[in-house]
Design a protein around this motif. Structure first.
Motif, PDB file in Angstrom:
ATOM      1  N   LEU A   9      -5.976   3.964  -7.267  1.00  0.00           N
ATOM      2  CA  LEU A   9      -6.613   4.151  -5.959  1.00  0.00           C
ATOM      3  C   LEU A   9      -7.418   2.921  -5.552  1.00  0.00           C
ATOM      4  N   GLN A  10      -8.052   2.277  -6.512  1.00  0.00           N
ATOM      5  CA  GLN A  10      -8.776   1.039  -6.219  1.00  0.00           C
ATOM      6  C   GLN A  10      -7.812  -0.075  -5.798  1.00  0.00           C
TER       7      GLN A  10
ATOM      8  N   SER B  72      -4.167  13.117 -12.014  1.00  0.00           N
ATOM      9  CA  SER B  72      -2.903  12.685 -11.411  1.00  0.00           C
ATOM     10  C   SER B  72      -3.015  11.337 -10.703  1.00  0.00           C
ATOM     11  N   TYR B  73      -4.270  10.856 -10.539  1.00  0.00           N
ATOM     12  CA  TYR B  73      -4.480   9.625  -9.777  1.00  0.00           C
ATOM     13  C   TYR B  73      -5.475   8.729 -10.505  1.00  0.00           C
ATOM     14  N   PRO B  74      -4.989   7.842 -11.355  1.00  0.00           N
ATOM     15  CA  PRO B  74      -5.912   6.935 -12.054  1.00  0.00           C
ATOM     16  C   PRO B  74      -6.789   6.170 -11.059  1.00  0.00           C
ATOM     17  N   LEU B  75      -8.027   6.008 -11.415  1.00  0.00           N
ATOM     18  CA  LEU B  75      -8.965   5.298 -10.553  1.00  0.00           C
ATOM     19  C   LEU B  75      -8.441   3.910 -10.211  1.00  0.00           C
ATOM     20  N   GLU B  76      -7.820   3.261 -11.185  1.00  0.00           N
ATOM     21  CA  GLU B  76      -7.319   1.896 -10.972  1.00  0.00           C
ATOM     22  C   GLU B  76      -6.245   1.864  -9.886  1.00  0.00           C
TER      23      GLU B  76
ATOM     24  N   PHE C 137       0.840  -1.201   0.000  1.00  0.00           N
ATOM     25  CA  PHE C 137       0.000   0.000   0.000  1.00  0.00           C
ATOM     26  C   PHE C 137       0.878   1.255   0.000  1.00  0.00           C
ATOM     27  N   VAL C 138       1.833   1.319   0.928  1.00  0.00           N
ATOM     28  CA  VAL C 138       2.739   2.466   1.011  1.00  0.00           C
ATOM     29  C   VAL C 138       3.597   2.549  -0.245  1.00  0.00           C
ATOM     30  N   ASP C 139       4.106   1.415  -0.686  1.00  0.00           N
ATOM     31  CA  ASP C 139       4.963   1.368  -1.876  1.00  0.00           C
ATOM     32  C   ASP C 139       4.219   1.905  -3.095  1.00  0.00           C
ATOM     33  N   LEU C 140       2.940   1.574  -3.205  1.00  0.00           N
ATOM     34  CA  LEU C 140       2.132   2.035  -4.332  1.00  0.00           C
ATOM     35  C   LEU C 140       2.074   3.563  -4.360  1.00  0.00           C
ATOM     36  N   PHE C 141       1.773   4.172  -3.226  1.00  0.00           N
ATOM     37  CA  PHE C 141       1.681   5.635  -3.183  1.00  0.00           C
ATOM     38  C   PHE C 141       3.041   6.296  -3.383  1.00  0.00           C
ATOM     39  N   GLU C 142       4.055   5.781  -2.715  1.00  0.00           N
ATOM     40  CA  GLU C 142       5.374   6.390  -2.841  1.00  0.00           C
ATOM     41  C   GLU C 142       5.907   6.272  -4.266  1.00  0.00           C
ATOM     42  N   SER C 143       5.704   5.127  -4.895  1.00  0.00           N
ATOM     43  CA  SER C 143       6.150   4.939  -6.283  1.00  0.00           C
ATOM     44  C   SER C 143       5.381   5.863  -7.223  1.00  0.00           C
ATOM     45  N   HIS C 144       4.087   5.994  -6.971  1.00  0.00           N
ATOM     46  CA  HIS C 144       3.264   6.838  -7.838  1.00  0.00           C
ATOM     47  C   HIS C 144       3.699   8.297  -7.755  1.00  0.00           C
ATOM     48  N   PHE C 145       3.937   8.787  -6.543  1.00  0.00           N
ATOM     49  CA  PHE C 145       4.352  10.180  -6.397  1.00  0.00           C
ATOM     50  C   PHE C 145       5.763  10.395  -6.941  1.00  0.00           C
ATOM     51  N   ALA C 146       6.623   9.384  -6.806  1.00  0.00           N
ATOM     52  CA  ALA C 146       7.963   9.502  -7.391  1.00  0.00           C
ATOM     53  C   ALA C 146       7.861   9.635  -8.904  1.00  0.00           C
ATOM     54  N   MET C 147       6.931   8.910  -9.509  1.00  0.00           N
ATOM     55  CA  MET C 147       6.716   9.005 -10.954  1.00  0.00           C
ATOM     56  C   MET C 147       6.139  10.370 -11.333  1.00  0.00           C
ATOM     57  N   LEU C 148       5.177  10.870 -10.526  1.00  0.00           N
ATOM     58  CA  LEU C 148       4.569  12.174 -10.826  1.00  0.00           C
ATOM     59  C   LEU C 148       5.580  13.310 -10.690  1.00  0.00           C
ATOM     60  N   ASN C 149       6.419  13.232  -9.662  1.00  0.00           N
ATOM     61  CA  ASN C 149       7.443  14.252  -9.408  1.00  0.00           C
ATOM     62  C   ASN C 149       6.864  15.663  -9.465  1.00  0.00           C
ATOM     63  N   MET C 150       5.740  15.852  -8.850  1.00  0.00           N
ATOM     64  CA  MET C 150       5.066  17.154  -8.858  1.00  0.00           C
ATOM     65  C   MET C 150       5.470  17.969  -7.635  1.00  0.00           C
TER      66      MET C 150
ATOM     67  N   LEU D 189      -9.614   4.596   4.233  1.00  0.00           N
ATOM     68  CA  LEU D 189     -10.182   5.943   4.182  1.00  0.00           C
ATOM     69  C   LEU D 189      -9.420   6.850   3.218  1.00  0.00           C
ATOM     70  N   GLN D 190      -8.097   6.688   3.158  1.00  0.00           N
ATOM     71  CA  GLN D 190      -7.314   7.647   2.380  1.00  0.00           C
ATOM     72  C   GLN D 190      -7.562   7.527   0.874  1.00  0.00           C
ATOM     73  N   PRO D 191      -7.350   6.381   0.237  1.00  0.00           N
ATOM     74  CA  PRO D 191      -7.668   6.310  -1.198  1.00  0.00           C
ATOM     75  C   PRO D 191      -9.156   6.511  -1.467  1.00  0.00           C
TER      76      PRO D 191
END
Length: 640
Positions: free
Chosen positions: A550-551, A544-548, A515-528, A586-588
């Motif tokens: 977050l699901q 910035s957050y594909p539904l898939e 779960f944490v890895d998913l968010f951290e990897s996603h934000f690293a890719m976004l680099n916003m 709750l977060q996603p």
């Protein structure tokens, strides 16, 4: 994993098998039993007349030893025990035995809250310079040797084990990186939990029992307080036009000063004189341990622009220069008074470097290229601490990341204040204040920024997170993480994350690591760029957050729930564990709900998802989704 090192919980208990442990250099360290097969020959010793904190520390140690191993240790007074190297005792705090053993510390040696573990033969000593450090030492001992984990305000991991081993030779000194480490968050609003996490808590009615809190050091809780100070004057109303800016919400920083920036004693009433008198009163009224007194600008971006203030700004480099001249004038008057009235009182005044005052009053020395004071008058008085609040920086990138244009100003501000003073405090931030449940990509940034603050001379860190709610999983995780990093910022961030997940989610830990890895990897890719509010255009939008994605995060939490349901646990335990995964869901879920009309979902599917989300919210009795954003009002937007 993207994180590098993998946490190995089993290593904690390896010494109970082999009788040896290894130090940081992998050198074998001889170990011995403290408790074997649930039996212990040791007793706990405190002074004949212990402090409230020392007595409580002894009770905590005895209670956790009993909870973990079943062993029952008696608590004795130092007049009941003879000093002998063969005496099996755990001495807590200052007493006759620790004095004979030569356990002496200075506040500087342990940076106020640190502690030592030492042994003399069989005798074990846990000591801090202050009682709070002693209590922190006991909690560190409980974590290190008993394997207890103080995870959240409502969750403590307590293992069951019959054997406990310690090093044959104990000579440990733990010293926090920062003298004061305060997490301004509801997650540590409980004084006992904050103390167990070795944080300088907000304090409360029973804070003395827990070693004292933030308000045992700082005189009061209010920081944006100049208006409050001025209103103590009985003539405030008739003088507010002269004492305040045109909006009547911020002080005039030249009222009561001469044109050359000194206190004008010829004025019968003035804003400066009112502040000086109130600071004197607070110092007289303070306890022995309260030594910091805030004189903080209001939380408005509207400093006074009268002709005298404008002249001071021009004369002293910028608005912060105007304020520092004012602070120094106050500090000199208080200093002269204190020398006569309270010569032995240690005290410091503090002001913000925040919003309009964030830029230090410095200039670049053409010979060296380094920042120097704009003039002598803006150098903070020796009794003045500057509380720098980097509210405008990006929190996906570190302050030192030169590729982040948002952080260029923050770097300059920090270096500017360092050029002026070595008495620096930091008011840091760690959440999006409009959306507490939005994943905030600052896990690794926390560490690097703390290191930067330390290298720039910061001695005090106050980290502000979600002040109005404590429900989100990341808030609980960050509370655990920040408490460890403010003590020692050289620790591996993701090992701490792994550790928290391992003990908090148990059978479902792997799913929450993912779960944490998913968010951290996603934000690293976004680099916003991410800030504290809603000014970063890409941070809160659905694109910035594909539904898939977050699901998928939700599915990890649900997979953890299934593991708990299948585990050999009581129904009560299952309910408690499932709530932890729902906290994470709750977060996603919130991130989907906020932008739900931007995702390709049918009306019925949207309604069901929103309905389930609010059901989950209600189960946690959440009150706020953000600063000034109540759950009630958010529900109304969706027809609930």
């Amino acid at each position: 994993k993207m994180w590098g090192k993998t946490f190995s919980p089993a290593a904690i208990f390896s010494c109970s098998v082999c009788g040896k442990d290894t130090d940081d250099n992998n050198v074998s360290v001889p170990m011995k039993y403290l408790i074997q097969e649930g039996k212990c020959d040791y007793s706990i010793v405190i002074a004949e007349n212990p402090s409230e904190t020392e007595e409580f520390a002894a009770e905590e140690l005895a209670a956790f030893i009993n909870d973990v191993t079943g062993a029952k240790l008696s608590i004795k007074r130092d007049n009941e025990v003879a000093y002998s190297k063969t005496e099996k005792i755990i001495s807590i705090g200052k007493n006759k035995l620790s004095k004979k053993a030569g356990i002496t510390l200075s506040a500087e040696e342990v940076n106020t809250d640190g502690f030592v573990f030492k042994n003399v033969g069989d005798m074990i000593f846990i000591n801090g310079y202050y009682d709070r450090g002693t209590l922190y030492g006991v909690y560190d001992f409980i974590e290190k040797y008993l394997g207890v984990k103080f995870l959240t305000y409502d969750t403590t991991y307590i293992p069951e084990q019959k054997d406990v081993m310690i090093e044959e030779t104990l000579n440990v000194l733990e010293r926090p990186a920062f003298e004061i480490r305060h997490l301004y968050s509801q997650t540590t609003g409980d004084s006992l939990f904050a103390s167990r996490r070795k944080l300088t808590s907000g304090g409360g009615a029973s804070s003395a029992k827990y070693g004292g809190g933030f308000q045992d050091t700082w005189y009061d809780w209010q920081f944006h307080n100049t208006m409050t100070i001025l209103k103590t004057s009985p003539v405030f109303e008739e003088n507010k036009d002269a004492w305040l800016n045109k909006d009547h919400n911020m002080i005039c920083y030249t009222n009561g000063l001469t044109d050359d920036g000194e206190f004008d004693a010829t004025m019968e009433v003035s804003a400066a004189k009112t502040v000086i008198n109130e600071v004197k009163r607070k110092i007289l009224d303070s306890s022995e341990t309260q030594k910091y007194f805030m004189i903080g600008q209001e939380d408005h971006y509207a400093p006074c622009d009268c002709n005298r203030c404008e002249a001071s700004i021009k004369r002293n480099g910028n608005r912060a220069g105007m304020m520092m001249v004012w602070m120094n004038a106050i500090a000199k008057e208080v200093e002269a008074w204190a020398k006569e009235t309270m010569p032995n009182k240690e005290y410091y005044l503090s002001c913000f470097a925040y919003q309009w005052s964030a830029n230090a009053p410095v200039k670049t020395d053409p010979a060296t290229g380094q920042y120097v004071a704009f003039n002598e008058q803006v150098i903070p008085h020796k009794s003045v601490y500057v509380f720098y609040a980097p509210i405008g920086i990006c929190y996906q990138h570190t302050i030192e990341d030169t590729s982040c244009t948002m952080n260029e100003a923050g770097r300059a501000q920090l270096k500017g204040w360092k050029a002026l003073t070595d008495r620096l405090c930091i008011w840091d931030y760690g959440v999006n204040y409009r959306h507490f449940l939005w994943w905030f990509p600052n896990l690794s940034v926390l560490k690097e920024n703390l290191k930067t603050y330390y290298e720039n001379g910061a001695q005090i860190v106050r980290h502000q997170a979600a002040c109005f709610d404590k429900t989100g999983y990341q808030q609980q995780l960050n509370s655990y993480l920040i408490s460890k990093l403010m003590w020692d910022f050289e620790q591996d961030v993701y090992e701490i994350v792994d550790e928290f997940n391992y003990y908090y989610f148990e059978e479902g830990a792997a799913e929450m690591d993912a779960f944490v890895d998913l968010f951290e990897s996603h934000f690293a890719m976004l680099n916003m760029h991410t800030d504290l509010y809603e000014t970063s255009q890409d941070f809160l939008v659905a694109d910035s957050y594909p539904l898939e994605m977050l699901q998928k995060a939700i599915s990890y939490a649900e997979a953890g729930i299934e593991k708990i349901k299948a585990a050999n646990r009581t129904e009560s335990e299952k309910r408690s564990m499932i709530a932890r995964f729902n906290r994470a869901k709750l977060q996603p879920s919130y991130m989907i709900v906020k932008n739900i009309n931007d995702y390709a979902l049918g009306d019925e599917e949207k309604n069901e998802f929103v309905k389930e989300f609010f059901r989950l919210v209600d189960s946690f009795e959440m009150a706020n989704f953000g600063e000034g954003r109540s759950v009630v009002n958010f529900k109304a937007q969706y027809g609930y």
